[in-house]
Design a protein around this motif. Structure first.
Motif, PDB file in Angstrom:
ATOM      1  N   VAL A  84      46.112  46.109  31.713  1.00  0.00           N
ATOM      2  CA  VAL A  84      44.761  45.581  31.901  1.00  0.00           C
ATOM      3  C   VAL A  84      43.851  46.062  30.780  1.00  0.00           C
ATOM      4  O   VAL A  84      43.823  47.257  30.467  1.00  0.00           O
ATOM      5  CB  VAL A  84      44.179  46.039  33.257  1.00  0.00           C
ATOM      6  CG1 VAL A  84      42.768  45.505  33.453  1.00  0.00           C
ATOM      7  CG2 VAL A  84      45.085  45.620  34.408  1.00  0.00           C
ATOM      8  N   ARG A  98      38.008  40.383  30.914  1.00  0.00           N
ATOM      9  CA  ARG A  98      39.225  41.112  31.264  1.00  0.00           C
ATOM     10  C   ARG A  98      40.418  40.314  30.774  1.00  0.00           C
ATOM     11  O   ARG A  98      40.333  39.095  30.647  1.00  0.00           O
ATOM     12  CB  ARG A  98      39.360  41.258  32.782  1.00  0.00           C
ATOM     13  CG  ARG A  98      38.155  41.786  33.484  1.00  0.00           C
ATOM     14  CD  ARG A  98      38.196  41.487  34.981  1.00  0.00           C
ATOM     15  NE  ARG A  98      38.367  40.059  35.221  1.00  0.00           N
ATOM     16  CZ  ARG A  98      39.044  39.534  36.236  1.00  0.00           C
ATOM     17  NH1 ARG A  98      39.590  40.293  37.155  1.00  0.00           N
ATOM     18  NH2 ARG A  98      39.171  38.239  36.393  1.00  0.00           N
ATOM     19  N   PHE A 100      44.855  40.409  31.363  1.00  0.00           N
ATOM     20  CA  PHE A 100      46.025  40.997  32.024  1.00  0.00           C
ATOM     21  C   PHE A 100      47.265  40.550  31.257  1.00  0.00           C
ATOM     22  O   PHE A 100      47.435  39.361  30.993  1.00  0.00           O
ATOM     23  CB  PHE A 100      46.119  40.535  33.486  1.00  0.00           C
ATOM     24  CG  PHE A 100      44.816  40.639  34.225  1.00  0.00           C
ATOM     25  CD1 PHE A 100      44.189  41.866  34.390  1.00  0.00           C
ATOM     26  CD2 PHE A 100      44.215  39.509  34.751  1.00  0.00           C
ATOM     27  CE1 PHE A 100      42.989  41.963  35.083  1.00  0.00           C
ATOM     28  CE2 PHE A 100      43.019  39.596  35.447  1.00  0.00           C
ATOM     29  CZ  PHE A 100      42.405  40.833  35.613  1.00  0.00           C
ATOM     30  N   HIS A 119      41.163  50.560  29.499  1.00  0.00           N
ATOM     31  CA  HIS A 119      42.573  50.215  29.579  1.00  0.00           C
ATOM     32  C   HIS A 119      43.201  50.889  30.792  1.00  0.00           C
ATOM     33  O   HIS A 119      42.850  52.020  31.133  1.00  0.00           O
ATOM     34  CB  HIS A 119      43.303  50.680  28.307  1.00  0.00           C
ATOM     35  CG  HIS A 119      44.779  50.498  28.379  1.00  0.00           C
ATOM     36  ND1 HIS A 119      45.653  51.552  28.521  1.00  0.00           N
ATOM     37  CD2 HIS A 119      45.536  49.373  28.357  1.00  0.00           C
ATOM     38  CE1 HIS A 119      46.891  51.082  28.557  1.00  0.00           C
ATOM     39  NE2 HIS A 119      46.842  49.771  28.463  1.00  0.00           N
ATOM     40  N   ILE A 155      40.502  43.362  39.574  1.00  0.00           N
ATOM     41  CA  ILE A 155      41.839  43.469  38.984  1.00  0.00           C
ATOM     42  C   ILE A 155      42.871  43.190  40.067  1.00  0.00           C
ATOM     43  O   ILE A 155      42.911  43.883  41.083  1.00  0.00           O
ATOM     44  CB  ILE A 155      42.057  44.860  38.361  1.00  0.00           C
ATOM     45  CG1 ILE A 155      41.025  45.099  37.255  1.00  0.00           C
ATOM     46  CG2 ILE A 155      43.486  44.993  37.828  1.00  0.00           C
ATOM     47  CD1 ILE A 155      40.994  46.515  36.734  1.00  0.00           C
ATOM     48  N   TRP A 157      45.903  43.970  41.037  1.00  0.00           N
ATOM     49  CA  TRP A 157      47.074  44.838  40.930  1.00  0.00           C
ATOM     50  C   TRP A 157      48.212  44.207  41.726  1.00  0.00           C
ATOM     51  O   TRP A 157      48.046  43.875  42.898  1.00  0.00           O
ATOM     52  CB  TRP A 157      46.754  46.244  41.431  1.00  0.00           C
ATOM     53  CG  TRP A 157      45.643  46.898  40.664  1.00  0.00           C
ATOM     54  CD1 TRP A 157      44.360  47.099  41.092  1.00  0.00           C
ATOM     55  CD2 TRP A 157      45.694  47.421  39.329  1.00  0.00           C
ATOM     56  NE1 TRP A 157      43.610  47.708  40.115  1.00  0.00           N
ATOM     57  CE2 TRP A 157      44.415  47.914  39.010  1.00  0.00           C
ATOM     58  CE3 TRP A 157      46.702  47.508  38.372  1.00  0.00           C
ATOM     59  CZ2 TRP A 157      44.113  48.504  37.778  1.00  0.00           C
ATOM     60  CZ3 TRP A 157      46.395  48.094  37.154  1.00  0.00           C
ATOM     61  CH2 TRP A 157      45.123  48.582  36.867  1.00  0.00           C
TER      62      TRP A 157
END
Length: 185
Positions: A84, A98, A100, A119, A155, A157
């Motif tokens: 990220v 952002r 990914f 990061h 984010i 995940w």
């Protein structure tokens, strides 16, 4: 090896190698000074190489450095990670964006993260080894951490978090850091 711009983060690049495979496995160049130089990055600026090994599900991040910041060239040498980048440079045309990227030992792709970008990554395999080339000596007094689960960052995940450092677990929100550091919204 070729350099591919990361569209969402100004100044970030993927360095995509050309592995040579045969019945023994593969050979791959993972760093080429001329290719790095061709996109305006000084290959001699890197002063430290580091490595981390993480178990599946481990999250490391979101990290950046205050002061002059810290540029990094990051590669997953074995296993794979969900990587990220977040642009926190107030004067950047991609401020707040952002990106990914999945990095893996299979592809040996490296990502260049400009100074001023946060990061972090999550290990997708057990283990996942990350190699870092860093352009400044580490100064712990300049370490900045943002909450990995900050709702503003959104984010995604990919795995449940299995472990992280106390520093990462107790990290402040981006809004709190923005206020403390004087960053724009």
């Amino acid at each position: 090896m070729k350099a591919v711009p990361v569209p969402a983060i100004s100044g970030a690049y993927l360095f995509v190698p050309t592995p040579h495979s045969d019945e023994r496995g593969f050979f791959s160049r993972t760093f080429d000074a001329e290719v790095v130089r061709s996109v305006g990055i000084d290959p001699c600026a890197f002063v430290q190489d580091s490595v981390s090994r993480s178990r599946q599900g481990v999250v490391r991040g979101m990290h950046l450095r205050s002061g002059a910041g810290e540029a990094k060239l990051v590669r997953c040498s074995s296993g794979s990670v969900f990587d990220v980048l977040v642009d926190l440079r107030p004067d950047s045309p991609t401020y707040g964006n952002r990106e990914f990227v999945e990095l893996s030992g299979h592809t040996q792709v490296s990502v260049y993260i400009p100074a001023g970008c946060a990061h972090g990554f999550q290990a997708l395999t057990d283990p996942a080894d990350i190699s870092y080339r860093i352009d400044r000596e580490h100064d712990p007094s300049e370490d900045v951490t943002i909450a990995f689960n900050d709702p503003e960052l959104e984010i995604p995940w990919p795995l449940p978090v299995t472990a992280m450092s106390d520093r990462d677990r107790k990290a402040p929100s981006l809004a709190a850091l923005r206020s403390k550091m004087g960053w724009p919204e």
